[in-house]
Write a protein that holds these residues in place. Sequence first.
Motif, PDB file in Angstrom:
ATOM      1  N   UNK A   1      -3.935  -1.516   0.902  1.00 49.90           N
ATOM      2  CA  UNK A   1      -4.420  -0.156   1.036  1.00 49.90           C
ATOM      3  C   UNK A   1      -3.734   0.731   0.026  1.00 49.90           C
ATOM      4  N   UNK A   2      -4.102   2.010   0.051  1.00 51.92           N
ATOM      5  CA  UNK A   2      -3.589   2.956  -0.932  1.00 51.92           C
ATOM      6  C   UNK A   2      -2.817   4.102  -0.290  1.00 51.92           C
ATOM      7  N   UNK A   3      -2.187   3.832   0.827  1.00 50.82           N
ATOM      8  CA  UNK A   3      -1.322   4.856   1.426  1.00 50.82           C
ATOM      9  C   UNK A   3       0.074   4.708   0.846  1.00 50.82           C
ATOM     10  N   UNK A   4       0.516   5.641   0.019  1.00 50.33           N
ATOM     11  CA  UNK A   4       1.823   5.485  -0.648  1.00 50.33           C
ATOM     12  C   UNK A   4       2.977   5.217   0.316  1.00 50.33           C
TER      13      UNK A   4
ATOM     14  N   UNK B   1      -2.733  14.632  -7.712  1.00 48.11           N
ATOM     15  CA  UNK B   1      -1.957  13.813  -6.790  1.00 48.11           C
ATOM     16  C   UNK B   1      -2.023  12.340  -7.187  1.00 48.11           C
ATOM     17  N   UNK B   2      -1.053  11.591  -6.709  1.00 50.86           N
ATOM     18  CA  UNK B   2      -1.007  10.170  -6.984  1.00 50.86           C
ATOM     19  C   UNK B   2      -2.105   9.451  -6.199  1.00 50.86           C
ATOM     20  N   UNK B   3      -2.828   8.566  -6.884  1.00 51.23           N
ATOM     21  CA  UNK B   3      -3.934   7.860  -6.242  1.00 51.23           C
ATOM     22  C   UNK B   3      -3.828   6.360  -6.490  1.00 51.23           C
ATOM     23  N   UNK B   4      -4.277   5.592  -5.513  1.00 50.09           N
ATOM     24  CA  UNK B   4      -4.278   4.152  -5.637  1.00 50.09           C
ATOM     25  C   UNK B   4      -5.381   3.672  -6.573  1.00 50.09           C
TER      26      UNK B   4
ATOM     27  N   UNK C   1      -9.705  -2.628  -4.736  1.00 51.92           N
ATOM     28  CA  UNK C   1      -9.820  -1.703  -5.867  1.00 51.92           C
ATOM     29  C   UNK C   1     -10.313  -0.339  -5.430  1.00 51.92           C
ATOM     30  N   UNK C   2      -9.873   0.672  -6.160  1.00 56.01           N
ATOM     31  CA  UNK C   2     -10.432   1.990  -5.984  1.00 56.01           C
ATOM     32  C   UNK C   2     -11.814   2.066  -6.613  1.00 56.01           C
TER      33      UNK C   2
END
Length: 124
Positions: A105-108, A43-46, A59-60
């Motif tokens: 954030x990393x919510x697409x 899956x796509x990740x930030x 950052x992740x």
Amino acid sequence: VQLQASGGGLVQPGGSLTLSCERSGFRFDDYALGWFRQAPGKERKGVAAIRGSDGTAYYGDSVKGRFTISRDKRKKTVYLQMNDLKPEDTAVYYCAATDGYSGLGFTPAVYPYWGQGTLVTVSS
């Protein structure tokens, strides 16, 4: 509204690469821009995100200390400097942006605008 990502390529483990994402057509200086990646079958990740107004970065966990996100306001470009690259960093990297909203954030789903993706391959 357009995002143009570039800079991907083949690099050896331990090497470095810089990705660029140029924004055009956006209405507001208040924005957030994130880099996401998607490896085959995953899956796509930030990876990293930056607030346009003040440069606050996020950052992740997997890239902290190795990747640096920055922006050039005049060039309307956001950069992702990637150091000490590992084979597990291999993925298609996408930049994504908001326009008028600067929450990080990393919510697409938060990012309505996406670039076309650039492939990064880390291999010897």
